[in-house]
Design a protein around this motif. Sequence first.
Motif, PDB file in Angstrom:
ATOM      1  N   SER A  86       0.819  -1.213   0.000  1.00  0.00           N
ATOM      2  CA  SER A  86       0.000   0.000   0.000  1.00  0.00           C
ATOM      3  C   SER A  86       0.854   1.266   0.000  1.00  0.00           C
ATOM      4  CB  SER A  86      -0.937   0.010   1.210  1.00  0.00           C
ATOM      5  OG  SER A  86      -1.862  -1.044   1.152  1.00  0.00           O
ATOM      6  N   VAL A  87       1.966   1.253   0.745  1.00  0.00           N
ATOM      7  CA  VAL A  87       2.823   2.435   0.802  1.00  0.00           C
ATOM      8  C   VAL A  87       3.360   2.763  -0.591  1.00  0.00           C
ATOM      9  CG1 VAL A  87       4.902   3.459   1.781  1.00  0.00           C
ATOM     10  CG2 VAL A  87       3.488   1.971   3.189  1.00  0.00           C
ATOM     11  N   PHE A  88       3.869   1.764  -1.288  1.00  0.00           N
ATOM     12  CA  PHE A  88       4.426   1.992  -2.628  1.00  0.00           C
ATOM     13  C   PHE A  88       3.340   2.404  -3.612  1.00  0.00           C
ATOM     14  CE2 PHE A  88       7.992  -0.143  -0.769  1.00  0.00           C
ATOM     15  CZ  PHE A  88       9.094   0.326  -1.471  1.00  0.00           C
ATOM     16  N   TYR A  89       2.162   1.804  -3.491  1.00  0.00           N
ATOM     17  CA  TYR A  89       1.058   2.150  -4.392  1.00  0.00           C
ATOM     18  C   TYR A  89       0.640   3.606  -4.217  1.00  0.00           C
ATOM     19  CZ  TYR A  89      -3.592   2.112  -6.502  1.00  0.00           C
ATOM     20  OH  TYR A  89      -4.698   2.406  -7.268  1.00  0.00           O
ATOM     21  N   HIS A  90       0.601   4.086  -2.988  1.00  0.00           N
ATOM     22  CA  HIS A  90       0.172   5.455  -2.753  1.00  0.00           C
ATOM     23  C   HIS A  90       1.233   6.471  -3.179  1.00  0.00           C
ATOM     24  CE1 HIS A  90      -2.884   3.557   0.043  1.00  0.00           C
ATOM     25  NE2 HIS A  90      -3.604   4.313  -0.762  1.00  0.00           N
ATOM     26  N   VAL A  91       2.483   6.041  -3.270  1.00  0.00           N
ATOM     27  CA  VAL A  91       3.517   6.923  -3.833  1.00  0.00           C
ATOM     28  C   VAL A  91       3.277   7.120  -5.323  1.00  0.00           C
ATOM     29  CG1 VAL A  91       5.983   7.072  -4.405  1.00  0.00           C
ATOM     30  CG2 VAL A  91       5.282   6.419  -2.105  1.00  0.00           C
ATOM     31  N   ASP A  92       2.942   6.034  -6.023  1.00  0.00           N
ATOM     32  CA  ASP A  92       2.732   6.092  -7.466  1.00  0.00           C
ATOM     33  C   ASP A  92       1.789   4.958  -7.874  1.00  0.00           C
ATOM     34  OD1 ASP A  92       2.776   6.233 -10.201  1.00  0.00           O
ATOM     35  OD2 ASP A  92       4.938   5.908 -10.418  1.00  0.00           O
ATOM     36  N   PRO A  93       0.484   5.256  -8.069  1.00  0.00           N
ATOM     37  CA  PRO A  93      -0.471   4.210  -8.434  1.00  0.00           C
ATOM     38  C   PRO A  93      -0.139   3.498  -9.748  1.00  0.00           C
ATOM     39  CG  PRO A  93      -1.617   6.177  -7.665  1.00  0.00           C
ATOM     40  CD  PRO A  93      -0.170   6.553  -7.825  1.00  0.00           C
ATOM     41  N   ALA A  94       0.742   4.107 -10.559  1.00  0.00           N
ATOM     42  CA  ALA A  94       1.105   3.485 -11.835  1.00  0.00           C
ATOM     43  C   ALA A  94       2.318   2.564 -11.711  1.00  0.00           C
ATOM     44  CB  ALA A  94       1.397   4.571 -12.881  1.00  0.00           C
ATOM     45  N   ILE A  95       2.888   2.466 -10.526  1.00  0.00           N
ATOM     46  CA  ILE A  95       4.092   1.661 -10.339  1.00  0.00           C
ATOM     47  C   ILE A  95       3.792   0.184 -10.563  1.00  0.00           C
ATOM     48  CG2 ILE A  95       3.799   1.219  -7.868  1.00  0.00           C
ATOM     49  CD1 ILE A  95       6.811   1.805  -7.548  1.00  0.00           C
TER      50      ILE A  95
END
Length: 229
Positions: A39-48
């Motif tokens: 979730s942390v990485f997704y909220h940094v960049d939803p396109a990651i």
Amino acid sequence: MTKKAAILVAGGRGSRMGGPVAKQYLPVAGEPVLMRTLSVFYHVDPAIDLILVLPQNDFLYWKELCKDYQFTIPHRLVAGGNSRFQSVRNGLNSLKPETELVAIHDGVRPFVKQEVIEESFEVAARAGSAIAVIALKDSIRKLRDDGKSFYEERQYFRLVQTPQTFLVEKIKKAFAVTELQQFTDDATVYENQGWQVTLISGNAENIKITTPEDMDYAEFIAAKQLSDR
């Protein structure tokens, strides 16, 4: 826009936790550790492009866990290897051809700050690498084989965390070698090519959950984050 990926490595069996369920699947404040980290990485960049490296035998269990918790953040599963090195290499081999930057992160570090992730990508884009570290607070001593010890200046040392973020073309080249004993993390694999790593400031709460005591501290951190919102 630069295409980014994050490889979350969670191939361990959690033997030091002492229970039947591996640490990466245990809930912290009602949410499994790996879901928090994703979730942390997704909220940094939803396109990651999120890649979760797990033991092959855990795939079905993880998918059932996602259903139980209604976890819908998109990610891909990749089978881990017999070591962290092999698991990371499997993740790197699964990257999409257009990917330019990749963050490699311990799946059991769910409290990394978004700002650290953002800075890691920014610095790696310029310098080739970005390794999250924190300063030591305690005095340290170096042990010798003869049983004696001596004082070391702590300001010359750093504790290494993840994410460790790299230009894809460089880190893939670094991992295209035979695994060596001195490869303790991704930075040491990168350095084996003769390249200097670039350090960035991590965050103290970014603990690696390994023992039951770590789980207790993780619950405290999660509760504090909730109260600070």
